[in-house]
Design a protein around this motif. Structure first.
Motif, PDB file in Angstrom:
ATOM      1  N   LEU A 114       0.852  -1.187   0.000  1.00  0.00           N
ATOM      2  CA  LEU A 114       0.000   0.000   0.000  1.00  0.00           C
ATOM      3  C   LEU A 114       0.887   1.235   0.000  1.00  0.00           C
ATOM      4  CD1 LEU A 114      -3.049   0.767   0.131  1.00  0.00           C
ATOM      5  CD2 LEU A 114      -2.741   1.060   2.592  1.00  0.00           C
ATOM      6  N   GLU A 115       0.766   2.054  -1.051  1.00  0.00           N
ATOM      7  CA  GLU A 115       1.618   3.231  -1.201  1.00  0.00           C
ATOM      8  C   GLU A 115       0.752   4.485  -1.317  1.00  0.00           C
ATOM      9  OE1 GLU A 115       5.321   2.440  -3.751  1.00  0.00           O
ATOM     10  OE2 GLU A 115       3.867   0.988  -4.532  1.00  0.00           O
ATOM     11  N   PHE A 116       1.098   5.472  -0.515  1.00  0.00           N
ATOM     12  CA  PHE A 116       0.377   6.744  -0.500  1.00  0.00           C
ATOM     13  C   PHE A 116       1.266   7.808  -1.123  1.00  0.00           C
ATOM     14  CE2 PHE A 116      -0.655  10.795   1.599  1.00  0.00           C
ATOM     15  CZ  PHE A 116      -2.018  10.885   1.332  1.00  0.00           C
ATOM     16  N   VAL A 117       0.669   8.639  -1.970  1.00  0.00           N
ATOM     17  CA  VAL A 117       1.388   9.718  -2.656  1.00  0.00           C
ATOM     18  C   VAL A 117       0.787  11.050  -2.247  1.00  0.00           C
ATOM     19  CG1 VAL A 117       1.972  10.711  -4.898  1.00  0.00           C
ATOM     20  CG2 VAL A 117       1.892   8.218  -4.621  1.00  0.00           C
ATOM     21  N   MET A 118       1.642  12.001  -1.893  1.00  0.00           N
ATOM     22  CA  MET A 118       1.192  13.366  -1.602  1.00  0.00           C
ATOM     23  C   MET A 118       2.029  14.325  -2.440  1.00  0.00           C
ATOM     24  SD  MET A 118       1.044  15.534   2.003  1.00  0.00           S
ATOM     25  CE  MET A 118      -0.449  14.734   2.613  1.00  0.00           C
ATOM     26  N   VAL A 151      -2.393  20.815  -2.734  1.00  0.00           N
ATOM     27  CA  VAL A 151      -1.960  19.501  -2.267  1.00  0.00           C
ATOM     28  C   VAL A 151      -2.770  18.451  -3.008  1.00  0.00           C
ATOM     29  CG1 VAL A 151      -1.864  17.932  -0.288  1.00  0.00           C
ATOM     30  CG2 VAL A 151      -1.318  20.355   0.014  1.00  0.00           C
ATOM     31  N   GLY A 152      -2.104  17.413  -3.490  1.00  0.00           N
ATOM     32  CA  GLY A 152      -2.787  16.300  -4.139  1.00  0.00           C
ATOM     33  C   GLY A 152      -2.452  15.004  -3.443  1.00  0.00           C
ATOM     34  N   THR A 153      -3.341  14.031  -3.525  1.00  0.00           N
ATOM     35  CA  THR A 153      -3.084  12.734  -2.907  1.00  0.00           C
ATOM     36  C   THR A 153      -3.542  11.610  -3.830  1.00  0.00           C
ATOM     37  OG1 THR A 153      -5.224  12.739  -1.747  1.00  0.00           O
ATOM     38  CG2 THR A 153      -3.328  13.630  -0.562  1.00  0.00           C
ATOM     39  N   LEU A 172      -8.680  10.020  -3.826  1.00  0.00           N
ATOM     40  CA  LEU A 172      -8.929  10.646  -2.532  1.00  0.00           C
ATOM     41  C   LEU A 172      -8.749  12.154  -2.659  1.00  0.00           C
ATOM     42  CD1 LEU A 172      -6.805   8.306  -0.227  1.00  0.00           C
ATOM     43  CD2 LEU A 172      -9.287   8.274  -0.485  1.00  0.00           C
ATOM     44  N   GLU A 173      -9.745  12.908  -2.248  1.00  0.00           N
ATOM     45  CA  GLU A 173      -9.609  14.372  -2.267  1.00  0.00           C
ATOM     46  C   GLU A 173      -9.282  14.843  -0.856  1.00  0.00           C
ATOM     47  OE1 GLU A 173      -9.609  17.748  -4.721  1.00  0.00           O
ATOM     48  OE2 GLU A 173      -9.135  15.648  -5.063  1.00  0.00           O
ATOM     49  N   LEU A 174      -8.185  14.270  -0.313  1.00  0.00           N
ATOM     50  CA  LEU A 174      -7.793  14.552   1.059  1.00  0.00           C
ATOM     51  C   LEU A 174      -7.417  16.016   1.255  1.00  0.00           C
ATOM     52  CD1 LEU A 174      -7.347  13.150   3.808  1.00  0.00           C
ATOM     53  CD2 LEU A 174      -4.964  12.782   3.138  1.00  0.00           C
ATOM     54  N   ALA A 175      -6.975  16.676   0.190  1.00  0.00           N
ATOM     55  CA  ALA A 175      -6.540  18.071   0.294  1.00  0.00           C
ATOM     56  C   ALA A 175      -7.607  18.970   0.885  1.00  0.00           C
ATOM     57  CB  ALA A 175      -6.136  18.592  -1.080  1.00  0.00           C
ATOM     58  N   GLY A 189      -9.489  23.709  12.124  1.00  0.00           N
ATOM     59  CA  GLY A 189     -10.480  24.136  11.146  1.00  0.00           C
ATOM     60  C   GLY A 189      -9.933  24.341   9.748  1.00  0.00           C
ATOM     61  N   LYS A 190      -8.656  24.049   9.530  1.00  0.00           N
ATOM     62  CA  LYS A 190      -8.028  24.229   8.221  1.00  0.00           C
ATOM     63  C   LYS A 190      -7.878  22.884   7.521  1.00  0.00           C
ATOM     64  CE  LYS A 190      -5.332  28.381   9.297  1.00  0.00           C
ATOM     65  NZ  LYS A 190      -3.970  28.977   9.301  1.00  0.00           N
ATOM     66  N   THR A 191      -7.968  22.917   6.190  1.00  0.00           N
ATOM     67  CA  THR A 191      -7.789  21.715   5.397  1.00  0.00           C
ATOM     68  C   THR A 191      -6.305  21.424   5.189  1.00  0.00           C
ATOM     69  OG1 THR A 191      -7.769  22.907   3.295  1.00  0.00           O
ATOM     70  CG2 THR A 191      -9.935  22.223   4.148  1.00  0.00           C
ATOM     71  N   TYR A 192      -6.005  20.238   4.650  1.00  0.00           N
ATOM     72  CA  TYR A 192      -4.627  19.904   4.307  1.00  0.00           C
ATOM     73  C   TYR A 192      -4.050  20.937   3.342  1.00  0.00           C
ATOM     74  CZ  TYR A 192      -4.874  15.253   6.467  1.00  0.00           C
ATOM     75  OH  TYR A 192      -4.973  14.216   7.361  1.00  0.00           O
ATOM     76  N   GLU A 193      -4.849  21.365   2.379  1.00  0.00           N
ATOM     77  CA  GLU A 193      -4.349  22.332   1.412  1.00  0.00           C
ATOM     78  C   GLU A 193      -4.065  23.684   2.059  1.00  0.00           C
ATOM     79  OE1 GLU A 193      -5.793  24.019  -2.887  1.00  0.00           O
ATOM     80  OE2 GLU A 193      -5.367  21.908  -2.571  1.00  0.00           O
ATOM     81  N   GLU A 194      -4.919  24.107   2.984  1.00  0.00           N
ATOM     82  CA  GLU A 194      -4.690  25.379   3.678  1.00  0.00           C
ATOM     83  C   GLU A 194      -3.459  25.306   4.569  1.00  0.00           C
ATOM     84  OE1 GLU A 194      -9.125  27.297   4.175  1.00  0.00           O
ATOM     85  OE2 GLU A 194      -8.629  25.534   5.362  1.00  0.00           O
TER      86      GLU A 194
END
Length: 242
Positions: free
Chosen positions: A125-129, A135-137, A149-152, A159-164
Motif C-alpha cells: 500500500l503506497e500513499f502519494v502526496m 496539495v494532491g493525494t 482521494l480528495e484529502l486536500a 479548522g483548516k484543510t490539508y491544502e490550507e
C-alpha cells in the motif's frame, strides 16, 4: 532489419503555477526536451488548450496523450479545478477537447494520480502526496490505482484543510520550518488513517521538505514523475478511476 520505434506519448502535467509537457516512451522515459511554461491566470479551458497546443507543436513524435489535471476527474470530465481560477472547468471534457485539437486519443487522470504512477514501486500500500500550489493525494495497492482521494480539502487541524496547511500560500506565509512541522503532522494523520507501507512526496514544493527528518518509509521523488507516470495510462486503463 530493426523495427522503427513506436511513436511516443505526449505527457501533460497541469499545475496551478506551471504547465509541463514532454514526449515519453511506453516505459515513461523522456524522449527529447521537457517544456515548462507558467500557467495563465486565470486559466479557463480555451487558454489551457492554446498553451498546450503551442507546446505540443515544438515536440512532435507522439500518437497518444496523457493528461494529469489538478482537480477531480470523473468519466474524463473535470469536476473541480480549484487552483485554475475559472468556473468554466466544471464538466469540461478536457481529454476529448485536447485529443480533438491535436488529432490523437487522450486520457486524463488527477495530477497526483499520474505522479503516483511515476513514483509507486508497485509493492504493498503506497500513499502519494504532491506539494505545490495546492496539495494532491493518491493511493496505490500493489501498483494499482485506488479510487481517488480528495484529502486536500478534508479538515486537518484548527479548522483548516490539508491544502490550507500545506499549500504554497501556507509555505510562503509561515516559512519552511513551520510548514515542515505541519507536514510531519499531516503524515502522522495519514499513517493513522491508512497505515501505508510507503509514502511518496512529490510536486514542486517537495524540494522544501527537510528530508533528513522523515521516517525511513517516506521518500521524496522526482518532480518529473508527473510526466513519466503518463505512460501508465496506456499500459493499463480502468475507467472507474477516471
Amino acid at each position: 532489419m530493426n523495427a522503427a520505434p513506436a511513436p511516443g506519448i505526449l505527457a501533460v502535467d497541469i499545475g496551478g503555477t506551471g504547465l509541463k509537457a514532454a514526449v515519453i516512451d511506453d516505459a515513461g522515459r523522456l524522449l527529447g526536451q521537457h517544456l515548462r511554461v507558467p500557467t495563465p491566470r486565470p486559466c479557463p479551458p480555451d487558454r489551457l488548450l492554446d498553451e498546450v497546443a503551442r507546446m505540443a507543436a515544438t515536440l512532435g513524435g507522439y500518437d497518444r496523450i496523457s493528461i494529469g489535471f489538478p482537480g477531480v476527474v470523473r468519466r474524463q470530465r473535470v469536476l473541480t479545478a480549484v487552483n485554475l481560477g475559472s468556473p468554466a472547468w466544471q464538466g469540461f471534457p478536457l481529454a476529448q477537447a485536447l485529443g480533438d485539437r491535436l488529432g490523437c486519443p487522450a486520457r486524463m487522470v488527477n495530477d497526483a494520480d499520474m505522479q503516483g504512477y511515476g513514483l509507486a514501486a508497485g509493492d504493498g500500500l503506497e500513499f502519494v502526496m504532491t506539494l505545490g500550489t495546492g496539495v494532491g493525494t493518491a493511493l496505490f495497492r500493489d501498483g494499482q490505482l485506488m479510487p481517488h482521494l480528495e484529502l486536500a480539502h478534508h479538515p486537518m487541524e484548527d479548522g483548516k484543510t490539508y491544502e490550507e496547511c500545506l499549500g504554497d500560500a501556507a509555505l510562503r506565509a509561515e516559512g519552511r520550518e513551520s510548514w515542515n512541522r505541519r507536514l510531519s503532522r499531516a503524515l502522522a494523520l495519514v499513517d493513522i488513517l491508512l497505515k501505508p507501507d510507503r509514502i511518496h512526496l512529490g510536486g514542486g514544493n517537495a524540494r522544501e521538505v527537510e528530508a533528513g527528518s522523515l521516517p525511513r518509509r517516506v521518500g521524496v521523488g522526482s518532480n518529473d514523475a508527473g510526466l513519466a507516470g503518463g505512460a501508465a495510462l496506456w499500459r493499463s486503463w480502468d475507467p472507474a478511476h477516471a
